[in-house]
Design a protein around this motif. Sequence first.
Motif, mmCIF file in Angstrom:
data_model
loop_
_atom_site.group_PDB
_atom_site.id
_atom_site.type_symbol
_atom_site.label_atom_id
_atom_site.label_comp_id
_atom_site.label_asym_id
_atom_site.label_seq_id
_atom_site.Cartn_x
_atom_site.Cartn_y
_atom_site.Cartn_z
ATOM 1 N N GLY A 191 0.789 -1.151 -0.139
ATOM 2 C CA GLY A 191 -0.010 -0.062 -0.159
ATOM 3 C C GLY A 191 0.905 1.229 -0.151
ATOM 4 N N TYR B 118 1.236 9.319 1.002
ATOM 5 C CA TYR B 118 1.061 8.446 1.895
ATOM 6 C C TYR B 118 0.472 9.112 3.258
ATOM 7 N N ARG B 123 -4.351 6.142 -2.234
ATOM 8 C CA ARG B 123 -5.102 5.169 -2.836
ATOM 9 C C ARG B 123 -4.756 3.888 -1.819
ATOM 10 N N ASN B 124 -5.575 3.130 -1.208
ATOM 11 C CA ASN B 124 -5.251 1.629 -0.602
ATOM 12 C C ASN B 124 -5.430 0.710 -1.619
ATOM 13 N N THR B 127 -8.181 -1.760 -0.999
ATOM 14 C CA THR B 127 -9.734 -1.374 -1.096
ATOM 15 C C THR B 127 -10.030 -0.617 -2.268
ATOM 16 N N GLU B 131 -7.502 7.392 1.444
ATOM 17 C CA GLU B 131 -7.527 7.515 2.983
ATOM 18 C C GLU B 131 -6.248 8.296 3.310
ATOM 19 N N TRP B 327 -3.042 8.514 11.654
ATOM 20 C CA TRP B 327 -2.354 8.512 10.409
ATOM 21 C C TRP B 327 -0.890 9.185 10.591
#
Lengths: 486, 341
Positions: A191, B118, B123-124, B127, B131, B327
């Motif tokens: 990710g 990040y 974009r994850n 999923t 986020e 985060w």
Amino acid sequence: MATPVRTEEQGPAPGTSGATTPRPAAGPATTPVAGRPARTPGRLDLAGRIRRIADARHTAPGRLRLAGALLAVLLVAFGLLTGWQVNSRAQAADRVVSYSQPLSQAAADIHRSLADADTTAATGFLLAGAEPRAVRERYEQDLATASRLIAEAAARTTASSPAQQWLSSLNQQLPVYAGLVETARADNRLGFPLGGAYLRYASQQMRDTLLPDAAKLADAENEALARDYAEARAVPWAAFVLGLLALAALVRVQQVLFRRTNRVFNIGLVGSTAAVLAAVLWLLAGSWITGARLAESERDGAAPLRALNAARVDVLTARLAENLHLVARGSSTQYADLWAATTKDLTGVAGGDAAPGTGGALGEARRLAPRDAAEAVDQARKEYSTWTARHSAAITKETVDGDYQGALDSTVTVKEADVPNTSDAAFGATDQQLERAAGIELARFRAAAGGTGGLLDALALGAGLLALVAAVSAVRGLGRRLAEYR
Amino acid sequence: MTMRTAPSRTTDGAAGTGGDGTDGTGTNHAGRARRARAAAVVALLAAGATLLGAGSPQGAGLPAAGGGPRQAAPQAAPAADPNCDTSRSVPPSTVDGPAVKAIKDNKTLVIGVDQNSYRWGARNPATGEIEGFDIDLAKAIGTALLGDPNKVTFKAVPTAERIKFIQDGKVDMIVRTMTITCERMDQVAFSKPYFKTANRLLVPKARGVKTFDEALNGRTACAARSSSAEDELTKNPHGSKLVTVENQLDCLVLMQLGKVDATMTDDGLAAGQAAQDTTVTLLDEQVRPGVMGVAMKLGNTDLVARVNQVLADYQASGAWRDSYDKWLKPTMHDDAERFRP
């Protein structure tokens, strides 16, 4: 050359065995005059032998012997020279077919495999975890093909060839590139946007070092191919000249014999003349046929293939630009620029326009393509138009609507129902048509150039045999005349 | 360009440490925070608070951090444009004006976000969802305006297109690590700041360096092209050689490959880099502080006021802190006050 008699100059002849003094124009101009009677033979030193040969022209049988010897040497020389010249052309033609054209094609394939690997890696990256097996396999296949071709080309290339340095550079860079791509994949799966940065870096390496090296390799191989083509198609002038000289000498000898003996035909000499004539005609026809076939193989095969290879790499680069633009996720404009520049290279018109121009690499490939391949190139241009239209639609989604996912989905997708409507599908169809055209052109090349080496070998053998027949026949013909003096 | 309040505010932020007390591990700097913070504050004050639009998130495609004069010497005086205050915005309000009404009538709020930074907006890949810290804030604004975070439509806005997207009305607002600069204040309306940033230096932990001088002298540094970090390193190289790249993340690639020794970018993005590579760390020293805000169309005063109200509530309710903890804390340390405007 070399008539049997000379009167004006009395000095010792400069030549030794057979006295083949290269004075082509002198012979026919002089008139034969009767000489002194023959001397008694005996053991003599070298100077004596030379004098004896020189003296021989003063007697009729001596002149006949001399003429026989000269004709024999001339005809054998013609046979040897023809054999040698045509054989070197046969070798060059064989090299074109089995060495330089395949190497040139291999270099083009290396270039294309690398570009394809880069493009496919980006496609796989965009599909991330959902990357279909086919995409992964295509990437692996590309790397495998590139490494195999590099190893094969290295084995077939001599150490001194300029191609060797590009091959070794490719050999060093390829694993580095593969490593960067794997790092990109790993980061992406975690990710991390860093994965995208790695992929862009890997692609940069590909475009800055690997692809230019592959292009230089292809240039070197194309040069070698052009050299071999030139060598195979060179007219064997020396053989023709020598053949015509032999003919002239035979005619001259027969003319003199006719005047002295009043016999019209000497079977041996006539046969010899016919054989030489046949050999020269055989040489002429053979050279013309092989030359034409080689020219055809270049025109319908090698040359359009080069244009097609250039177009195929451009197509791959355009697809890569499209992918990397999405990988960069709006953080860069350089891939949009790359797309514009590459599509302009490809068609003469920057991509996005519905109708591709007639210029550029694709236009060149179309212009050079033989008829059956041209149809495939036309199809490719049609698919390309579809592709650029879809690309423009995707870019509109991204930059105007801010719909990145939509842009991504209309470029690559894992949803099977939507796959045929993606840019990737249109690109695939374009590439496929170009591949079909390449297959046709390669077949044309092989059909035209294949066997020219064998043809030339047969040519060399035939001309050599005919020259031998001519020599034997001439000597025997003169032998009969000579026998009359005994 | 400059901000009269900057020195004191930043000093407050820097002084209000929330260190977790560990030291010597290389992972946490809080233990030596006081010393380093003091150094940072000194550096800051010395810099004369020339608030250049510290570090765009992407680094590329932005005007080179505002148009104000830049001081070559750190001691130079500030105050390029006394009328420019990057923390200035309309007072918070919940009164619905025409802009807010239009959004409510459409039952959708279109927010431009980043998808490549990040922990801020990324974009994850698992999923497909975007986020991060910015996205939390965007959802909070959506909830306040429409009562439902799912009514927010996210548009991924390319860095270079941010201002244009607002001016053309393609998005209602942009929450995208956007640094407030005087130049941009003429083009779009900004909310009050929701985050404070500064340029920081990212180095491999293994080097064990603590200051800019140690990190940079005789080394190769990396910065994004036309970012304020590039400008800073050009003017104050600390003995380093500069390599510029298109995107700040490219610096991390080069650092991992051993081609550069340090990376300068704004701390939010530096934190994002550190989150992607546990072997690198942020130095405490910082330069060129700035603030981030939500950008909206000029003239949509009611919307700006409404967003300012959301920001005030967001901070007061602890949601800002929660989002920070979720985060950013893992890589920016337990140091929220330093970044809270």
